[in-house]
Design a protein around this motif. Structure first.
Motif, PDB file in Angstrom:
ATOM      1  N   HIS A 345       0.816  -1.205   0.000  1.00  0.00           N
ATOM      2  CA  HIS A 345       0.000   0.000   0.000  1.00  0.00           C
ATOM      3  C   HIS A 345       0.853   1.259   0.000  1.00  0.00           C
ATOM      4  O   HIS A 345       0.345   2.347  -0.290  1.00  0.00           O
ATOM      5  CB  HIS A 345      -0.946   0.000   1.203  1.00  0.00           C
ATOM      6  CG  HIS A 345      -2.266  -0.638   0.917  1.00  0.00           C
ATOM      7  ND1 HIS A 345      -3.252  -0.032   0.169  1.00  0.00           N
ATOM      8  CD2 HIS A 345      -2.755  -1.860   1.258  1.00  0.00           C
ATOM      9  CE1 HIS A 345      -4.286  -0.840   0.072  1.00  0.00           C
ATOM     10  NE2 HIS A 345      -4.020  -1.952   0.717  1.00  0.00           N
ATOM     11  N   ASP A 369      -6.561  -5.180   3.444  1.00  0.00           N
ATOM     12  CA  ASP A 369      -7.031  -5.202   2.065  1.00  0.00           C
ATOM     13  C   ASP A 369      -5.821  -5.158   1.145  1.00  0.00           C
ATOM     14  O   ASP A 369      -4.748  -4.738   1.541  1.00  0.00           O
ATOM     15  CB  ASP A 369      -7.975  -4.028   1.791  1.00  0.00           C
ATOM     16  CG  ASP A 369      -7.281  -2.687   2.008  1.00  0.00           C
ATOM     17  OD1 ASP A 369      -6.446  -2.605   2.924  1.00  0.00           O
ATOM     18  OD2 ASP A 369      -7.577  -1.736   1.259  1.00  0.00           O
ATOM     19  N   ARG A 371      -4.137  -3.959  -2.483  1.00  0.00           N
ATOM     20  CA  ARG A 371      -4.270  -3.041  -3.613  1.00  0.00           C
ATOM     21  C   ARG A 371      -4.170  -3.814  -4.928  1.00  0.00           C
ATOM     22  O   ARG A 371      -3.623  -4.921  -4.983  1.00  0.00           O
ATOM     23  CB  ARG A 371      -3.201  -1.948  -3.555  1.00  0.00           C
ATOM     24  CG  ARG A 371      -1.809  -2.415  -3.870  1.00  0.00           C
ATOM     25  CD  ARG A 371      -0.843  -1.236  -3.830  1.00  0.00           C
ATOM     26  NE  ARG A 371      -1.249  -0.167  -4.738  1.00  0.00           N
ATOM     27  CZ  ARG A 371      -0.770   1.071  -4.666  1.00  0.00           C
ATOM     28  NH1 ARG A 371       0.091   1.396  -3.724  1.00  0.00           N
ATOM     29  NH2 ARG A 371      -1.170   1.978  -5.530  1.00  0.00           N
ATOM     30  N   ASP A 391      -8.695 -14.061   2.830  1.00  0.00           N
ATOM     31  CA  ASP A 391      -7.411 -13.476   2.443  1.00  0.00           C
ATOM     32  C   ASP A 391      -6.993 -13.946   1.050  1.00  0.00           C
ATOM     33  O   ASP A 391      -6.526 -13.155   0.223  1.00  0.00           O
ATOM     34  CB  ASP A 391      -6.329 -13.852   3.449  1.00  0.00           C
ATOM     35  CG  ASP A 391      -6.608 -13.272   4.829  1.00  0.00           C
ATOM     36  OD1 ASP A 391      -7.383 -12.299   4.893  1.00  0.00           O
ATOM     37  OD2 ASP A 391      -6.059 -13.796   5.808  1.00  0.00           O
ATOM     38  N   ALA A 394      -8.909 -12.190  -1.548  1.00  0.00           N
ATOM     39  CA  ALA A 394      -8.478 -10.800  -1.702  1.00  0.00           C
ATOM     40  C   ALA A 394      -7.263 -10.703  -2.615  1.00  0.00           C
ATOM     41  O   ALA A 394      -7.194  -9.825  -3.481  1.00  0.00           O
ATOM     42  CB  ALA A 394      -8.171 -10.200  -0.331  1.00  0.00           C
ATOM     43  N   ALA A 398      -7.155  -9.200  -6.526  1.00  0.00           N
ATOM     44  CA  ALA A 398      -6.273  -8.055  -6.793  1.00  0.00           C
ATOM     45  C   ALA A 398      -5.438  -8.258  -8.050  1.00  0.00           C
ATOM     46  O   ALA A 398      -4.702  -7.348  -8.443  1.00  0.00           O
ATOM     47  CB  ALA A 398      -5.359  -7.813  -5.592  1.00  0.00           C
TER      48      ALA A 398
END
Length: 528
Positions: A345, A369, A371, A391, A394, A398
Motif C-alpha cells: 500500500h 485489504d 491493492r 485473504d 483478496a 487483486a
C-alpha cells in the motif's frame, strides 16, 4: 617388400604426419582422393596383412587430416570453449595438473584436472593454443581463503588471471580470514572487475577504503556480511569513496547485513540500479521506503521486509506513495500476508508482472485489504503460512490479469472454485497449482469454463499435498478428466511441482504414454 614402401611414399607430404594444425586448403582435395583410393584398395586386399596394415595407416592419416573440427575457424572453437566453461573456477579446489599446465610446454594426460579449462589445454597443441588465447576462459575466479591452500592459490592466481588479457574480471572472494593478502588481491584486481563478490565482509574491511574510481568497470556487486553478535561495529561514513565513479553498476546484492550497516546501505547508488537483492538483510520498513524512493530504474528485486519488532506489523507510509515504474519482477520475503499487503500500500507497482511472496510464519488474524496489481500475470504465494479463504480471495481478486497462479499449501474451498468456474475470479487464468481440494469441484469448474467460450482459458491444474497421492478417483471422475485432456486441459497431483508453465501437461502426457495414471504424478516432479 618393396610394394609397401612405395605405398608409404605415395602419401602426400601434407598428410604424411599427425599434425594438430588444420590441413592447408589446397591439400584437401589431395587428402580426400588419397582417402578414397586407400579405402577402395583396402576392399580389394584379402590375405596380404602387411600391405593391409600400410593401407590402414594411410587411411588413419587421411582421416586425421580431414577431421571435421580442423575445418572450424579459431573464433568458432574459442566460442565453443567459452560455452563449455560458463562458470568460475575455484582455485583452492583445483586438483590434477599443476599451474604449470597454463604454460605452453608441459603436457599431461587429459582428464586429470577437474576444471574443463585445464582439460581443453591437454587435448592437442592447437586446442591448447586456442584455449590459452581465449581470454574469457580465464576471467572468472573464486577464491576461498578458509582453505588450507592459500599459498598455492596466491601463486596460481596471477598466472590464471594473466591469461585473461585485458578482459574484465569476475572475482569471487570468500575472505573468512584476517589475512591481509585478501585486501591485496581486491585492491590489485578491483579496477578490472565487472562482477565482484566479497563474502564475510566486515564494516571495517579495507575494501571500503579503496579510492574513488576503483570500481569504474563494475556492473554487478554482491556483498555478504560477517557480523558477530555482541560485537561493537564501527559505523561507516555516509559517503563511500569506493562507489564514486561506479557508473556502470546495475545489480547489487546485500546478504547477511544488519541494521548496523544503515549508513552504508542507505547511500549506495540506488538510482542507477536495475536489479536489487536483499537476502537475509533486514532494513526497517522506513529504511526500505527511503531506499525504494530512489530505485526508479529497478526492474528485478528480492526484498526481505519484516516488522521492526517481534509480533509487530509493517507500518504504512503516511506521505506520498513510492513509484517504481520499472519493477516487473519481485520476490518478497515477509512474515504474513497482512504485512505484504500493508507494504504494497506504500509502493505503486503498476508495471509488476511476476510476484512471489515467501512467508515465514502462520496466518495472522489482522484484517487487511490488497491493492490492485493491474499488470500482474504471475502470482506465487508459498506454503510458509496458511491463508484464510477471505485473504486468498483478496489476493486473487487483486490480480485480474493473472495467467499463472501458484498457491501450494493453500486450500481452496468451493466458493472460490465456483467464482473461477464462471470467470468472476481470475478470468485469464491458464495455470493453477493449489493444495488439497475436492477433485469433483475442480472438474466441474473446468467443465464449466470449457462450456463458456469467453472463459475457457485454463489448460493446467495441479494439486499438492502428500495426502493427494493417496486419493482414489471414481471411474466417472477419471472419465471426465480424460475428456478434459482430449480438449487440452490437464489435471495432475504431486507433492511438488516445478514453477514452470507447461510442466503439468508434459508430465501427464508422459505418464499416459507409459501406461501410468496421468492424474497421479507422485514425487517425480521436483519443485524449482
Amino acid at each position: 617388400m618393396a610394394q609397401p614402401a612405395d605405398d608409404a611414399k605415395s602419401v602426400p607430404p601434407t598428410i604424411s604426419t599427425r599434425t594438430n594444425l588444420p590441413i592447408p586448403t589446397t591439400d584437401i582435395p589431395i587428402a580426400r582422393a588419397t582417402l578414397l583410393a586407400a579405402q577402395k584398395e583396402l576392399v580389394e586386399i584379402n590375405t596380404d596383412e602387411l600391405r593391409r596394415s600400410v593401407v590402414l595407416s594411410r587411411i588413419e592419416l587421411c582421416m586425421t587430416a580431414l577431421a571435421p573440427h580442423k575445418s572450424l575457424p579459431v573464433e568458432v572453437i574459442s566460442r565453443i570453449f567459452t560455452l563449455c566453461a560458463p562458470g568460475g573456477v575455484e582455485l583452492d579446489d583445483l586438483s590434477g595438473p599443476s599451474y604449470s599446465t597454463l604454460g605452453r610446454v608441459r603436457h599431461s594426460r587429459p582428464g586429470k584436472g577437474k576444471d574443463i579449462r585445464l582439460i581443453l589445454c591437454q587435448i592437442c597443441c592447437r586446442w591448447r593454443t586456442i584455449a590459452l588465447d581465449t581470454h574469457k576462459l580465464w576471467n572468472n575466479v573464486k577464491i576461498n581463503f578458509g582453505s588450507h591452500k592459500i599459498a598455492r592459490v596466491l601463486k596460481l592466481l596471477p598466472i590464471w588471471l594473466g591469461r585473461a588479457g585485458e578482459s574484465t574480471l569476475s572475482l569471487h572472494i570468500d575472505g573468512r580470514t584476517d589475512d591481509p593478502r585478501v585486501f591485496s588481491i581486491v585492491s590489485t584486481y578491483a579496477h578490472r572487475c565487472h562482477a565482484l563478490v566479497l563474502e564475510d565482509l566486515q564494516l571495517d574491511n579495507p575494501f571500503f577504503e579503496l579510492p574513488a574510481g576503483t570500481l569504474r568497470r563494475l556492473e554487478t556487486m554482491c556483498l555478504v556480511g560477517a557480523y558477530r553478535y555482541n560485537r561493537d561495529l564501527p559505523m561507516l561514513p555516509t559517503k563511500l569513496p569506493v562507489l564514486d565513479g561506479a557508473s556502470l553498476l546495475r545489480s547489487v546484492t546485500l546478504r547477511s547485513f544488519s541494521n548496523a550497516a544503515e549508513p552504508f546501505i542507505l547511500h549506495l547508488p540506488w538510482q542507477q540500479l536495475t536489479s536489487l537483492y536483499f537476502d537475509n538483510t533486514f532494513p526497517t520498513p522506513s529504511q526500505y521506503y527511503s531506499i525504494l524512493g530512489e530505485c526508479e530504474n529497478v526492474g528485478q528485486a528480492r526484498l526481505d521486509v519484516f516488522p521492526s519488532s517481534i509480533g509487530g506489523t509493517i507500518e504504512r507510509r503516511s506521505d506520498v506513495e513510492i513509484a517504481l515504474p520499472s519493477l516487473h519482477t519481485l520476490e518478497l520475503n515477509t512474515d504474513v500476508l497482512g504485512d505484504a499487503a500493508r507494504f504494497f500500500h506504500s509502493v505503486a507497482l503498476h508495471a509488476l508482472v511476476d510476484l512471489k511472496i515467501s512467508l515465514a510464519n502462520d496466518y495472522d488474524s489482522t484484517i487487511f485489504d490488497v491493492r490492485c496489481f493491474p499488470s500482474l500475470q504471475r502470482l506465487s504465494i508459498d506454503e510458509g503460512g496458511r491463508a484464510s479463504q477471505m485473504d486468498l480471495e483478496a489476493w486473487l481478486r487483486a490480480c485480474p490479469a493473472a495467467v499463472d497462479v501458484w498457491v501450494p499449501g493453500h486450500c481452496m474451498q468451493r466458493v472460490l472454485v465456483d467464482q473461477i468456474a464462471d470467470g468472476r475470479l481470475l478470468p485469464r487464468l491458464k495455470y493453477l497449482v493449489l493444495d488439497a481440494a475436492v477433485p469433483a469441484y475442480i472438474i466441474a469448474a473446468l467443465e464449466s469454463r470449457q462450456r463458456s467460450t469467453e472463459h475457457s482459458t485454463i489448460v493446467e491444474v495441479g494439486f499438492t499435498g502428500s495426502e493427494m497421492t493417496q486419493w482414489e478417483l471414481e471411474s466417472s471422475e477419471r472419465m471426465r478428466i480424460a475428456r478434459l485432456r482430449m480438449v487440452g486441459v490437464y489435471m495432475a497431483v504431486s507433492k511438488n511441482f516445478a514453477r514452470v508453465s507447461g510442466e503439468i501437461g508434459k508430465l501427464a502426457r508422459l505418464n499416459a504414454q507409459q501406461g501410468r495414471d496421468p492424474f497421479a504424478l507422485g514425487n517425480e516432479n521436483k519443485r524449482g
